[in-house]
Design an enzyme around this catalytic site. Sequence first.
Site, PDB file in Angstrom:
ATOM      1  N   SER B  20       0.817  -1.199   0.000  1.00 38.69           N
ATOM      2  CA  SER B  20       0.000   0.000   0.000  1.00 38.69           C
ATOM      3  C   SER B  20       0.865   1.269   0.000  1.00 38.69           C
ATOM      4  O   SER B  20       1.838   1.361   0.737  1.00 38.69           O
ATOM      5  CB  SER B  20      -0.860  -0.037   1.262  1.00 38.69           C
ATOM      6  OG  SER B  20      -1.469   1.192   1.461  1.00 38.69           O
ATOM      7  N   ASN B  66       9.819   7.980   4.900  1.00 33.12           N
ATOM      8  CA  ASN B  66       8.707   8.699   4.301  1.00 33.12           C
ATOM      9  C   ASN B  66       7.756   9.210   5.360  1.00 33.12           C
ATOM     10  O   ASN B  66       7.563   8.606   6.406  1.00 33.12           O
ATOM     11  CB  ASN B  66       7.957   7.819   3.295  1.00 33.12           C
ATOM     12  CG  ASN B  66       6.863   7.002   3.941  1.00 33.12           C
ATOM     13  OD1 ASN B  66       5.775   7.518   4.207  1.00 33.12           O
ATOM     14  ND2 ASN B  66       7.153   5.750   4.228  1.00 33.12           N
ATOM     15  N   ASN B 124      -5.435  -0.732   7.842  1.00 32.13           N
ATOM     16  CA  ASN B 124      -4.206  -0.087   8.306  1.00 32.13           C
ATOM     17  C   ASN B 124      -4.454   0.446   9.721  1.00 32.13           C
ATOM     18  O   ASN B 124      -5.124   1.456   9.899  1.00 32.13           O
ATOM     19  CB  ASN B 124      -3.852   1.039   7.327  1.00 32.13           C
ATOM     20  CG  ASN B 124      -2.626   1.815   7.735  1.00 32.13           C
ATOM     21  OD1 ASN B 124      -2.087   1.632   8.823  1.00 32.13           O
ATOM     22  ND2 ASN B 124      -2.177   2.704   6.860  1.00 32.13           N
ATOM     23  N   CYS B 127      -2.478   4.042  12.275  1.00 35.50           N
ATOM     24  CA  CYS B 127      -2.855   5.442  12.466  1.00 35.50           C
ATOM     25  C   CYS B 127      -3.080   5.766  13.948  1.00 35.50           C
ATOM     26  O   CYS B 127      -3.494   4.903  14.703  1.00 35.50           O
ATOM     27  CB  CYS B 127      -4.175   5.691  11.757  1.00 35.50           C
ATOM     28  SG  CYS B 127      -3.950   6.573  10.244  1.00 35.50           S
ATOM     29  N   GLY B 214      12.190  -0.241   2.967  1.00 38.90           N
ATOM     30  CA  GLY B 214      13.290  -0.582   2.070  1.00 38.90           C
ATOM     31  C   GLY B 214      14.106  -1.762   2.568  1.00 38.90           C
ATOM     32  O   GLY B 214      13.840  -2.320   3.645  1.00 38.90           O
ATOM     33  N   THR B 263       8.905  -0.380  -1.444  1.00 39.56           N
ATOM     34  CA  THR B 263       9.895   0.628  -1.829  1.00 39.56           C
ATOM     35  C   THR B 263      10.580   0.304  -3.161  1.00 39.56           C
ATOM     36  O   THR B 263      10.919   1.208  -3.920  1.00 39.56           O
ATOM     37  CB  THR B 263      10.940   0.751  -0.697  1.00 39.56           C
ATOM     38  OG1 THR B 263      10.238   1.013   0.515  1.00 39.56           O
ATOM     39  CG2 THR B 263      11.926   1.875  -0.961  1.00 39.56           C
TER      40      THR B 263
END
Lengths: 246, 298
Positions: B20, B66, B124, B127, B214, B263
């Site tokens: 995602s 990010n 998800n 959050c 990554g 990534t």
Amino acid sequence: MKCKLLENIKINEDYYLLKFSREGIKAEFQPGQFVTVKLPQQVPGQRLGIPISIYQADTSTFTLFIKILGEGTRILAHAIQDTELDILGPLGQAFTLLTNKTVLLISGGVGYPPLRFLKDKLKDCQITWIHGGKFASDIFPCDHAYTEDGSRGEKGLVTSDLRDILNNQKFDMAYSCGPNPMLKAVASILKDYDIPLEVSLEEYMACGIGVCYGCAVQVVSNDEQPLYKRVCKDGPVFHADEIIWE
Amino acid sequence: MNLKTKLNKLVFQNPITTASGTFGSEMEEYVNFNKLGAIVTKTITKERKAGNPSPRLYETEWGLLNSIGLQNPGVESFITETIPLYEKYQTPLIVSFSASTQEEFMEVLSRLESVNSISGYEVNVSCPNVENEGLAFGVDAQVVNELTAKLRKLTKKELIIKLTPNVTNIVDIAIAAKEGGADSLALINTLLGMAIDPMTGKSRIMKKICGYSGSAIKPVALANVYRVAQAIDIPILAMGGAENYLDVLEFIYAGASMVAIGTANFYNPAITEKIISDLSQHFSKYNLTMDKIRGKSF
């Protein structure tokens, strides 16, 4: 897409011209667009493609005009002829092309290349180009040059005489590319003169194609929450009025 | 070669999907979407989310930081504008969504349930939960259990709970999700990371602490997948630094039924297709199937 490096010309210690074969790339290259270039070997911290605006393009080649800014661009600058590099592009939105207008180009440092490509594509326009940089080595052919150390052209910033220039001549349109503080200053001055301005922005990018939303720039919104656009996909060229300058 | 795999309710032609936030319809130019095992879309929320101020990205030695802040157009725009872009493909579409209250999670899921072309959901839970001092939903086993149970009642489709690795014991959270009725688990979400300009002291990212992804995080992801796979019996969609078919094999040996590429899509937008092709050759060469190797690390 693997693109073969046909020629690598050193302009000075900092700047290099890299000319590539565009074999296999069908899309037309337009001024303001960019490509991302991956380094020929895996370098820690520099595995993402480096976004670089297009300096020139014809039916069989395209040329990038790069400045050494760090390890990645240093490696690129020393890439040898016939090296095949992974390149994505052309990417992003281009400058609006005009015909038969009076046009002002304003660039700073490595903001020069996209405006050079634009200049070639503006048909029958009367063009004034002002360009600035820190040192003499940052200066390339233009109408009025400025250096911060005074070693070439006038001493000062590219905006130093901008109001005088605007007081003396009428322009239909202006285009600018350079560091953000310069663009902000240019946008503010041109607004006073009511001259439409397109700017090409630079931002840290991951994908380069609009997927990751990493290269955000805040734009004007009529909503109470901020609105961010993607420099890679919605830009890199924007109308200056749209941008909320930091 | 037979790369077929499944989660609980969904069967896939191969185990490769997209993490995602690292994939979108913009990739059409580079990837044949019909070749993918599944497509997982970028997390959406009920209302439009502006996202975080720039800079949002910084590349580290072997990873990527990010801080996008879930920028998305909101569920309504997603249904009318984004979903149709995927409807021409046969590949199962898994929609990632998030919210800041349990009620809002339920509202978004209810709204998505009206869309037939969605095959499953990735929830998800990384959050901040505004009802629980802003702690991420995914760090509290009881909250994960309650939320999963509430969402379970609203859908018969594949319900995947995506776990955050930023917890004391991921197995506790995994059990809580399973007991709440999750069909499968996705792990791991990004680690927390930061980078600082050593010359000035300024954070490289505007929001300072952010997500870290990554290849640098692959060993962490593998350890989490392995621990959960060893502890409980539930299909796992694994992600965290996989960027070639060998990485994918590691995740399958650790216990994954599906592996998402994240990534690496930014290094090469065509990478998913290449991984599928390499994996297929490998399976042929060594006469493998998913069942033969999944969870068989020793």
